[in-house]
Design an enzyme around this catalytic site. Structure first.
Site, PDB file in Angstrom:
ATOM      1  N   CYS A  22      29.241 -52.135  -2.620  1.00  0.00           N
ATOM      2  CA  CYS A  22      28.163 -52.003  -3.170  1.00  0.00           C
ATOM      3  C   CYS A  22      27.503 -50.845  -2.344  1.00  0.00           C
ATOM      4  O   CYS A  22      27.451 -50.881  -1.150  1.00  0.00           O
ATOM      5  CB  CYS A  22      27.276 -53.173  -3.354  1.00  0.00           C
ATOM      6  N   CYS A  25      26.790 -53.707  -8.815  1.00  0.00           N
ATOM      7  CA  CYS A  25      28.401 -53.631  -8.633  1.00  0.00           C
ATOM      8  C   CYS A  25      28.901 -55.228  -8.432  1.00  0.00           C
ATOM      9  O   CYS A  25      28.184 -56.068  -8.375  1.00  0.00           O
ATOM     10  CB  CYS A  25      28.811 -52.768  -7.218  1.00  0.00           C
ATOM     11  N   CYS A  60      24.844 -48.541  -8.586  1.00  0.00           N
ATOM     12  CA  CYS A  60      26.165 -48.900  -8.576  1.00  0.00           C
ATOM     13  C   CYS A  60      26.889 -47.754  -7.773  1.00  0.00           C
ATOM     14  O   CYS A  60      26.483 -46.753  -7.565  1.00  0.00           O
ATOM     15  CB  CYS A  60      26.759 -49.298  -9.917  1.00  0.00           C
TER      16      CYS A  60
END
Length: 165
Positions: A93, A85, A12
């Protein structure tokens, strides 16, 4: 056909909450079939205390978690990259280059939740439960009989099927 343990990288932006929870759950639920790793494209530099608290409440041990960069994993064998994400919330992302199988499990970031302690705790519980269900399903796969394309398709299906959990 896949390596065992399957080295799963949870990726993430900040590497402080969702990816940390994913890493710990992969080790906990994987029972030797999965090994969790985590990183971020712009690491926060510290692990969110609420992420550690939710893991502790559920009896999931963590192995020296740290908020680190994707670059810190250079040379590490990665078998599957799962981005967590929340693109729906405008979160960018990270991009993992290379031919490693990749899937996206978009989850809301509990670190951005504001309000009472109860509200924040509930957000982390939701993230924990969403990741727990998905990783439990991933760990149940017969990895010896699945190829990389099958792994991608199955991991995407797991996320779709559990989208309302």
């Amino acid at each position: 056909m896949m390596n065992t343990p399957l080295n799963v990288l949870f990726l993430c932006t900040g590497n402080s909450c969702r990816s940390i929870i994913g890493e710990a759950l992969a080790d906990h639920l994987g029972q030797g079939k999965l090994h969790g790793l985590s990183a971020g494209s712009m690491p926060a530099g510290k692990v969110n205390e609420s992420a550690l608290a939710v893991l502790s409440r559920h009896g999931v041990s963590v192995n020296n978690p740290s908020s680190k960069s994707m670059d810190d994993l250079e040379g590490e064998r990665i078998d599957l990259v799962i981005t967590v994400c929340d693109a729906a919330a405008g979160e960018s992302c990270p991009v993992w280059l290379g031919d490693t199988p990749k899937v996206h499990w978009g989850l809301e970031d509990p670190a951005h939740v504001t309000g009472s302690e109860e509200t924040i705790r509930a957000a982390f519980e939701t993230t924990f439960n969403e990741l727990h269900a998905r990783i439990e399903a991933l760990a149940a796969l017969d990895l010896a009989s699945i190829n990389p394309l099958g792994l991608i398709a199955t991991a995407q299906k797991i996320h779709r099927d559990l989208g309302d959990s």
